[in-house]
Design a protein around this motif. Structure first.
Motif, PDB file in Angstrom:
ATOM      1  N   GLY A   4      20.302 -31.086 -17.907  1.00 18.17           N
ATOM      2  CA  GLY A   4      20.345 -30.474 -18.371  1.00 18.17           C
ATOM      3  C   GLY A   4      21.686 -29.043 -17.470  1.00 18.17           C
ATOM      4  O   GLY A   4      22.530 -29.871 -17.238  1.00 18.17           O
ATOM      5  N   ALA A   5      21.561 -28.082 -17.207  1.00 15.69           N
ATOM      6  CA  ALA A   5      22.225 -27.079 -16.642  1.00 15.69           C
ATOM      7  C   ALA A   5      22.733 -27.609 -15.402  1.00 15.69           C
ATOM      8  O   ALA A   5      23.282 -26.553 -14.516  1.00 15.69           O
ATOM      9  CB  ALA A   5      22.373 -25.560 -17.184  1.00 15.69           C
ATOM     10  N   SER A   6      22.251 -28.554 -14.655  1.00 14.22           N
ATOM     11  CA  SER A   6      22.297 -28.949 -13.070  1.00 14.22           C
ATOM     12  C   SER A   6      23.487 -29.329 -13.217  1.00 14.22           C
ATOM     13  O   SER A   6      24.360 -29.766 -13.724  1.00 14.22           O
ATOM     14  CB  SER A   6      21.760 -29.685 -13.025  1.00 14.22           C
ATOM     15  OG  SER A   6      21.651 -30.584 -11.792  1.00 14.22           O
ATOM     16  N   ARG A   7      24.061 -28.716 -11.317  1.00 15.34           N
ATOM     17  CA  ARG A   7      25.164 -28.425 -11.324  1.00 15.34           C
ATOM     18  C   ARG A   7      25.586 -29.032  -9.766  1.00 15.34           C
ATOM     19  O   ARG A   7      24.119 -29.085  -8.809  1.00 15.34           O
ATOM     20  CB  ARG A   7      26.353 -26.910 -10.765  1.00 15.34           C
ATOM     21  CG  ARG A   7      26.514 -26.407 -12.180  1.00 15.34           C
ATOM     22  CD  ARG A   7      26.883 -25.477 -11.514  1.00 15.34           C
ATOM     23  NE  ARG A   7      26.194 -24.568 -11.430  1.00 15.34           N
ATOM     24  CZ  ARG A   7      26.461 -22.518 -11.073  1.00 15.34           C
ATOM     25  NH1 ARG A   7      27.648 -22.103 -10.891  1.00 15.34           N
ATOM     26  NH2 ARG A   7      25.546 -22.143 -10.845  1.00 15.34           N
ATOM     27  N   LYS A   8      26.066 -30.551  -9.647  1.00 16.93           N
ATOM     28  CA  LYS A   8      26.576 -30.569  -8.106  1.00 16.93           C
ATOM     29  C   LYS A   8      26.514 -29.822  -7.279  1.00 16.93           C
ATOM     30  O   LYS A   8      27.513 -29.028  -7.860  1.00 16.93           O
ATOM     31  CB  LYS A   8      27.333 -31.748  -7.888  1.00 16.93           C
ATOM     32  CG  LYS A   8      27.338 -32.963  -6.336  1.00 16.93           C
ATOM     33  CD  LYS A   8      28.343 -34.020  -6.242  1.00 16.93           C
ATOM     34  CE  LYS A   8      29.563 -33.519  -6.184  1.00 16.93           C
ATOM     35  NZ  LYS A   8      30.400 -35.344  -7.281  1.00 16.93           N
ATOM     36  N   ILE A   9      26.263 -30.006  -5.227  1.00 16.57           N
ATOM     37  CA  ILE A   9      26.169 -28.367  -4.899  1.00 16.57           C
ATOM     38  C   ILE A   9      26.978 -29.375  -3.856  1.00 16.57           C
ATOM     39  O   ILE A   9      26.468 -30.026  -3.268  1.00 16.57           O
ATOM     40  CB  ILE A   9      25.212 -28.026  -5.331  1.00 16.57           C
ATOM     41  CG1 ILE A   9      25.168 -27.011  -5.983  1.00 16.57           C
ATOM     42  CG2 ILE A   9      24.912 -27.206  -3.990  1.00 16.57           C
ATOM     43  CD1 ILE A   9      23.185 -26.644  -6.159  1.00 16.57           C
ATOM     44  N   HIS A  10      27.518 -28.247  -3.162  1.00  9.22           N
ATOM     45  CA  HIS A  10      28.208 -28.872  -2.064  1.00  9.22           C
ATOM     46  C   HIS A  10      28.530 -27.530  -0.759  1.00  9.22           C
ATOM     47  O   HIS A  10      28.109 -28.413   0.838  1.00  9.22           O
ATOM     48  CB  HIS A  10      29.912 -28.487  -2.180  1.00  9.22           C
ATOM     49  CG  HIS A  10      30.511 -29.483  -3.041  1.00  9.22           C
ATOM     50  ND1 HIS A  10      30.594 -30.917  -3.025  1.00  9.22           N
ATOM     51  CD2 HIS A  10      30.944 -29.232  -4.100  1.00  9.22           C
ATOM     52  CE1 HIS A  10      31.184 -31.392  -4.003  1.00  9.22           C
ATOM     53  NE2 HIS A  10      31.523 -30.470  -5.107  1.00  9.22           N
ATOM     54  N   ALA A  11      28.058 -26.658  -0.963  1.00  7.48           N
ATOM     55  CA  ALA A  11      27.297 -25.870  -0.099  1.00  7.48           C
ATOM     56  C   ALA A  11      26.383 -26.017  -0.135  1.00  7.48           C
ATOM     57  O   ALA A  11      25.873 -25.857  -0.865  1.00  7.48           O
ATOM     58  CB  ALA A  11      27.922 -24.583  -0.594  1.00  7.48           C
ATOM     59  N   PRO A  12      25.591 -25.522   1.410  1.00  8.05           N
ATOM     60  CA  PRO A  12      23.917 -25.930   1.969  1.00  8.05           C
ATOM     61  C   PRO A  12      23.254 -23.858   1.514  1.00  8.05           C
ATOM     62  O   PRO A  12      22.187 -23.292   1.890  1.00  8.05           O
ATOM     63  CB  PRO A  12      23.810 -25.578   3.524  1.00  8.05           C
ATOM     64  CG  PRO A  12      24.810 -25.403   3.735  1.00  8.05           C
ATOM     65  CD  PRO A  12      25.708 -25.005   2.864  1.00  8.05           C
ATOM     66  N   PHE A  38      22.584 -21.776  -3.292  1.00 10.55           N
ATOM     67  CA  PHE A  38      23.115 -21.551  -4.207  1.00 10.55           C
ATOM     68  C   PHE A  38      24.789 -20.440  -4.515  1.00 10.55           C
ATOM     69  O   PHE A  38      24.470 -19.074  -3.812  1.00 10.55           O
ATOM     70  CB  PHE A  38      22.189 -20.904  -5.255  1.00 10.55           C
ATOM     71  CG  PHE A  38      22.375 -20.502  -6.752  1.00 10.55           C
ATOM     72  CD1 PHE A  38      21.802 -22.226  -7.156  1.00 10.55           C
ATOM     73  CD2 PHE A  38      22.257 -19.752  -7.297  1.00 10.55           C
ATOM     74  CE1 PHE A  38      22.054 -22.016  -8.829  1.00 10.55           C
ATOM     75  CE2 PHE A  38      22.629 -19.158  -9.275  1.00 10.55           C
ATOM     76  CZ  PHE A  38      22.443 -21.298  -9.697  1.00 10.55           C
ATOM     77  N   PRO A  39      24.979 -20.866  -5.430  1.00  7.63           N
ATOM     78  CA  PRO A  39      26.343 -20.820  -5.428  1.00  7.63           C
ATOM     79  C   PRO A  39      26.732 -19.308  -6.049  1.00  7.63           C
ATOM     80  O   PRO A  39      27.821 -18.692  -5.570  1.00  7.63           O
ATOM     81  CB  PRO A  39      26.955 -21.674  -6.903  1.00  7.63           C
ATOM     82  CG  PRO A  39      26.281 -22.537  -6.552  1.00  7.63           C
ATOM     83  CD  PRO A  39      25.453 -22.413  -6.515  1.00  7.63           C
ATOM     84  N   THR A  40      26.178 -18.472  -6.709  1.00  9.03           N
ATOM     85  CA  THR A  40      24.936 -17.360  -6.861  1.00  9.03           C
ATOM     86  C   THR A  40      25.324 -16.643  -5.276  1.00  9.03           C
ATOM     87  O   THR A  40      25.773 -15.158  -5.243  1.00  9.03           O
ATOM     88  CB  THR A  40      24.869 -17.012  -8.138  1.00  9.03           C
ATOM     89  OG1 THR A  40      24.084 -16.367  -8.047  1.00  9.03           O
ATOM     90  CG2 THR A  40      25.152 -17.388  -9.599  1.00  9.03           C
ATOM     91  N   GLN A  41      25.016 -16.987  -4.518  1.00  9.88           N
ATOM     92  CA  GLN A  41      24.313 -16.136  -3.497  1.00  9.88           C
ATOM     93  C   GLN A  41      25.645 -15.447  -2.561  1.00  9.88           C
ATOM     94  O   GLN A  41      26.549 -16.283  -2.371  1.00  9.88           O
ATOM     95  CB  GLN A  41      23.346 -17.422  -2.492  1.00  9.88           C
ATOM     96  CG  GLN A  41      21.962 -17.365  -3.310  1.00  9.88           C
ATOM     97  CD  GLN A  41      20.755 -18.361  -2.108  1.00  9.88           C
ATOM     98  OE1 GLN A  41      21.759 -18.859  -1.360  1.00  9.88           O
ATOM     99  NE2 GLN A  41      20.071 -17.691  -1.812  1.00  9.88           N
ATOM    100  N   PHE A  42      25.265 -14.050  -2.142  1.00 10.23           N
ATOM    101  CA  PHE A  42      26.644 -13.237  -1.487  1.00 10.23           C
ATOM    102  C   PHE A  42      26.579 -14.807  -0.007  1.00 10.23           C
ATOM    103  O   PHE A  42      25.694 -14.772   0.277  1.00 10.23           O
ATOM    104  CB  PHE A  42      25.987 -12.044  -0.813  1.00 10.23           C
ATOM    105  CG  PHE A  42      26.588 -11.575  -0.088  1.00 10.23           C
ATOM    106  CD1 PHE A  42      27.872 -10.575  -0.570  1.00 10.23           C
ATOM    107  CD2 PHE A  42      27.121 -11.359   1.762  1.00 10.23           C
ATOM    108  CE1 PHE A  42      28.804 -10.208  -0.142  1.00 10.23           C
ATOM    109  CE2 PHE A  42      28.053 -10.759   2.153  1.00 10.23           C
ATOM    110  CZ  PHE A  42      28.714 -10.294   1.668  1.00 10.23           C
TER     111      PHE A  42
END
Lengths: 305, 507, 310
Positions: free
Chosen positions: B314-322, B324-328
């Motif tokens: 699906g649309a799963s993404r690899k994440i680098h920061a601890p 979720f990318p949209t979070q402030f």
């Protein structure tokens, strides 16, 4: 008879005590009840406060007898996770498990007694062999595998039976078969052996010699005597089924005691687990006690033992 | 008590004696039949910790403010307007003409009662972090309230958006958590008609639902929610037409269900973030994992891209920061990136003195094949992982006990679009904190103590950098939730992983 | 409690039986007993498979390859022309791309180990208690009867689940828990056969000439009860294997990546609708193993006690 009954009763009480003791010690050794009750965000001070408030700081034996005392009047404390009285939870869930056990037992008996009788009438015949082979094959099937296969066939492909839930008696058909078939071989062998023995006995020969009709002899005289041990085995098996319904209840989404036990175990909900183990042991003990007394009543030789 | 037991036995006999099964095809009956895997512990919003409870609350109760699920902007709901009077005081205007399911009128008393009741520690609300920022709520007039926080608390609006729902004061004061758990009363688009705890919940459209809030009136008349613990049983029910909607379908099964003509499948990325946590603080007895090189080695050993491509889909993404990318505050440009490099992993292990590997208990609760894939990569670089596969609650408890040297867990941030809903929970000194890094704790505190966006960003960026640099966590990927449902249903998934059943209708 | 099975094979005409010596007679019975032979052969094959897994298995059962996951077995290539099926993974691959055949082969080890180890532990406990109760009677018997009743009243599945959940699950834990839960049948059966053996003439004689109690139990009683022991042992071994599968099904049995058949069944359960082979193959293995053990037990009972068959 009275002395024998009293002796059996005493033994039963001792067993209940021991089982409850083992359960209590095991669960207390594994999980700190104060911590479980305090919840996740509790500080050490909160936990200590709860430990004092609920009396978890008292010696284990004192706590145990306290718990047992409440359990005797049907109070099992409160579920840690659901914040509801354990007794209420059990009362909600018990009907489903009892129905399941009863259906499973009925299925097993209805299948195994006729098979056993037919097999006994013609030992070593083709019927006998087929019946035995079936029972041997059945006993080697993993219950949950059998259950899943039934779901595919009768639930998804043929759509004859509802798959999950406990709303109607039809919902119990598949779970009952899945839970009951495992007990079938034992019932069948016992019926068969009992029938063969009875049919060879003197009074059946006498009855036949008197010219009674074969069905009369078979059902009125022979079967009645042959099924007595089956009845006491049935009592025991019913107890086993109540304890063994965990997997079946999980698969068929039956919200009975077995599923509650599984949920509570995985959530470390100790008061519920303790109550369920005690309850099922109690069922087993009462059932076997009744079966023993019935046997003793029917067969005076036992009483002396 | 004895009498109740006797009733139970007779009920068992009754259960067997009655009824025939109902026919399928529930579009005709205007009833959506939903299956959930986990039971709601208690439908009282404040005595429940799982997501199913949040879904239930959204249907039955209302929050003061709501959030647009696409833009993440705050929108009015029970409150029509709000402003910060000072950095601790939030003033809110309340909507007029709102009725609870039992006819009670909604006003400032309900808000004041609810917020004061839940923030009183004596009432032992679960998830204290949702409520312990509230000092008190005050009534200004019938439709105006003031909410005062203990310290400046910029994320207050976020908390008022999802976890905190408003109860009817008269009813709740009388009913208490016990009654509320059986007969909940709220202002939401659905009212509860029948509850069989943990088993089945029947909801009906609430015709007196207020207009103008964030939720439209419900389209489908009835919703029946059933708990079915086995995913295979859920799939069987869906195939047989006994259930209309299921979720958390394993990726492989979703692919197959998609080919069934009567069904539709959606794969939606969610805010849920998967991560591997390490014991960097020496809470466990595993000494190896305390070495930063070992943690970095593990980060290099795991091929996240392959896991995402093959297992998550699906649309799963690899994440680098601890986070979720949209979070402030989730600035992943400062995060240390760990590429898949088993040779480097082996080198790091050798430098740390573990050239021959070491034993490692690995705790996980999500699908076993994910855990097994991770373990396969660890084995490939010589580490000897031992899986402890448990339920979510069991792993969490083990975390709190501090016995988990490495664990694969995930966090949905209560769908709050701000890192204050994730990073302080795990690095702020709580029982979940396996870093125990005072500097890091200070940054997180500073970031959470002000409404100044620039200061917050700076502090959170430092935190992200530290967490990834020292590999306290290995952020893995964003989760994808797979939904499977009957083609008749007009369904849209949302990134906050909250299906809004009241918005859905039949085609 | 269960009456002996009657498989007719192995029954000899009385006049012929008399003509043979006891050993020859036994051999005759064994080889003439078709289901017993079937049990021995299948179990032997499983055992060989488990022991020689290292040499037989085509691949490492733990080697994963995410790029080649869920390949179907070879017959999918023949019937449906599935390009993924091939000879490299004859029985396909699992969810993380491990060779299914290799895992099934190694799985025999786990199931047999669990069955055997559990049987040994429970057999030791149960036989000791049963023989003591049967031989000494009286108070000892009462205590053992009490222990057996207590054990029977504890629901096996629930207690096993609870213990494993509370104290952690692993192969060793499963074996220990099942071993300590499944000794009741040993005790009950050993108790009654010991009682019978105690009153045999030569045992009474041994006691009369002053042989020590341990000597009598080991040298005179044990040989008489060993047949029943084997029968109970097979029943419990089969039981333990099925219980492990049930525990694994609920996620509380053997832990991955160990290739236990129960675990493989559990991991494949969601695939049953679209890739039925994944759940069928380990199911068949488990079924064959348990069946062969049961056949062995029934056969031993028939062969060693033909006169008590009906």
């Amino acid at each position: 008879m009275l002395v024998y009954s009293l002796k059996r009763l005493l033994l039963a009480c001792l067993v209940v005590l021991t089982v409850s003791g083992i359960t209590f010690i095991l669960t207390n050794a594994a999980i700190d009840p104060a911590k479980a009750l305090a919840g996740d965000s509790a500080s050490a001070a909160d936990i200590d406060a709860i430990r004092k408030a609920y009396g978890f700081d008292r010696p284990l034996p004192v706590q145990y007898f306290d718990w047992l005392g409440s359990a005797l009047i049907g109070e099992f404390g409160e579920s840690v996770r659901m914040r509801r009285p354990v007794a209420t939870l059990l009362l909600e869930r018990l009907p489903v498990t009892m129905s399941l056990g009863a259906c499973a037992l009925a299925f097993a008996l209805l299948l195994s007694i006729p098979l056993g009788v037919v097999a006994a009438l013609k030992p070593n015949s083709a019927v006998d062999r087929v019946a035995l082979s079936l029972s041997v094959l059945g006993q080697a099937l993993p219950t949950f595998w059998f259950a899943l296969m039934m779901i595919i066939l009768f639930g998804v492909i043929l759509r004859w039976l509802p798959i999950s839930g406990s709303d109607t008696w039809l919902h119990f058909v598949m779970p009952a078969i899945a839970l009951g078939y495992y007990a079938t071989p034992a019932f069948m062998r016992l019926t068969r052996a009992g029938m063969i023995e009875v049919l060879a006995s003197d009074y059946i020969r006498t009855a036949r010699a008197k010219g009674l009709r074969p069905p009369t002899v078979l059902f009125k005289h022979a079967l009645r005597n042959a099924v007595i041990p089956v009845v006491s085995l049935a009592a025991v098996q019913f107890g086993f089924m109540l304890g063994g319904s965990v997997v079946i209840e999980t698969i068929f989404a039956l919200h009975g005691v077995g599923f509650l036990a599984w949920e509570s175990i995985s959530r470390s909900d100790i008061p519920v687990v303790q109550a369920i183990v005690l309850l099922i042991s109690l069922f087993y003990i009462v059932l076997t006690l009744l079966a023993d007394l019935l046997n003793a009543y029917l067969d005076p030789r036992i009483r002396v033992a | 008590m004895m009498k109740q037991w006797a009733t139970a036995v007779s009920a068992a006999a009754l259960a067997l004696a009655c009824g025939v099964p109902e026919a399928a095809a529930q579009k005709s009956k205007d009833t959506l039949r939903v299956a959930w895997q986990y039971t709601i512990e208690n439908v009282d919003n404040y005595f429940n910790t799982n997501r199913e409870g949040i879904l239930f609350s959204r249907m039955v109760f209302d929050n003061l403010i709501d959030r647009d699920p696409k833009t993440f902007k705050a929108v009015p709901n029970l409150a029509t307007a709000w402003k910060w009077a000072d950095d601790r005081t939030l003033e809110m205007e309340l909507r007029q003409g709102v009725k609870f399911h039992n006819g009670e009128e909604f006003d400032a008393d309900d808000v004041v009662f609810t917020l004061n009741w839940i923030s009183d520690p004596a009432n032992k609300v679960l998830n204290q972090s949702n409520v312990n920022w509230i000092e008190k709520a005050e009534k200004v007039d019938k439709f105006k309230v003031r909410i005062i926080s203990k310290k400046p608390f910029p994320a207050a609006l976020e908390f008022l958006t999802i976890p905190l729902v408003i109860y009817p004061n008269e009813y709740y004061a009388k009913a208490g958590p016990k009654e509320m758990g059986l007969k909940p009363v709220g202002t939401g688009p659905y009212k509860v008609t029948k509850i069989e705890p943990a088993k089945e919940y029947t909801l009906e459209r609430f015709d007196g639902h207020f207009k103008g809030g964030s939720k439209p009136d419900a389209k489908i008349k009835h919703i029946v929610i059933r708990t079915i613990p086995e995913m295979s049983t859920q799939i069987a029910e869906l195939l047989a037409g006994g259930i209309d909607w299921i979720w958390y379908v394993p990726t492989d099964q979703a692919d197959r269900l998609e080919r069934v003509p009567s069904l539709k499948v959606d794969r939606a990325e969610t805010m849920r973030t998967g991560y591997i946590g390490f014991d960097a603080a020496g809470r466990t007895t595993n000494k190896a994992i305390n070495d930063v090189r070992v943690r970095q080695a593990i980060a290099h050993a795991i091929d996240r891209d392959a896991i995402i491509k093959n297992l998550i889909g699906g649309a799963s993404r690899k994440i680098h920061a601890p986070c979720f990318p949209t979070q402030f505050g989730c600035d992943d440009s400062v995060a240390t990136r760990y590429d898949y490099d088993p040779a480097k992993a082996k080198k790091l292990l050798a430098e740390a003195g573990f050239a021959n590997g070491f034993d490692l208990d690995f705790y996980a609760y999500r699908p076993r094949d994910w855990a097994e894939a991770i373990m396969g990569y660890l084995t490939a670089v010589g580490i000897r992982p031992k899986l402890q596969h448990m339920t979510y609650i069991a792993v969490r408890d083990k975390n709190h006990e501090g016995v988990t040297p490495m664990y694969f867990m995930d966090w949905g941030s209560y769908s709050i679009n701000d890192v204050s809903a994730i990073m302080p929970n795990f690095f702020g000194g709580s029982p979940d904190d396996f870093a125990r890094d005072p500097e890091l704790q200070a940054w997180l505190q500073a970031g959470g103590a002000t409404v100044d966006e620039k200061v917050r960003k700076e502090n959170y960026a430092k935190a992200v950098k530290r967490i990834t640099e020292r590999a306290y966590w290995l952020p893995m990927f964003s989760f994808v939730t797979n939904y499977a449902y009957t083609k008749d249903l007009d369904f849209t998934p949302f990134p906050d992983e909250i299906p809004r059943y009241y918005q859905y209708g039949w085609k | 409690m269960a009456a002996p099975a009657t498989f007719d094979a192995g029954r000899l005409a009385p006049e012929r039986a008399l003509a043979l010596g006891p050993v020859a007679l036994l051999r005759r019975r064994i080889f003439g007993h078709r289901s017993l032979m079937l049990g021995i052969v299948v179990l032997g094959l499983m055992l060989a498979m488990g022991l020689l897994a290292y040499f037989i298995a085509p691949h490492d059962p733990y080697a994963q390859s995410l790029a080649s996951r869920r390949f179907p077995p070879i017959w999918h290539a023949w019937i449906w022309d599935d390009p993924k099926a091939g000879w490299n993974n004859v029985l396909g691959t699992d969810k993380v791309g491990r060779d299914y055949l290799s895992r099934l082969i190694y799985g025999a080890r786990i199931s047999l180990l669990i069955g055997f180890a559990t049987m040994v532990i429970s057999g030791l406990i149960g036989t000791t208690l049963g023989v003591l109760a049967g031989y000494f009677g009286g108070r000892v018997d009462m205590v053992v009867t009490f222990l057996v009743t207590t054990r029977l009243s504890m629901p096996v599945v629930l207690v096993a689940l609870a213990v494993v959940a509370l104290f952690g699950s692993s192969l060793e834990m499963v074996i220990l828990v099942l071993g300590f839960l499944l000794w009741d049948r040993f005790a009950v059966v050993m108790r009654s056969v010991t009682m019978q053996a105690r009153d045999l003439d030569y045992v009474t004689a041994a006691r009369a000439i002053g042989c020590s109690t341990p000597y009598i139990i080991v040298r005179e009683i044990m040989p008489n009860i060993v047949n029943s022991l084997v029968v109970v042992a097979t029943v419990e071994m089969a039981n333990a294997i099925l219980l492990e599968a049930a525990l694994s099904f609920l996620g509380l049995g053997v832990q991955p990546p160990l290739p236990s058949w129960g675990l493989m069944l559990s991991e494949a359960k969601e695939d049953m609708f679209f890739s039925p082979w994944m759940i069928t193959l380990p199911g068949i293995c488990l079924f064959m193993l348990v069946l062969s053990i049961n056949l062995l037990g029934d056969g031993v009972r028939d062969v060693t006690a033909p006169e008590g068959r009906n």
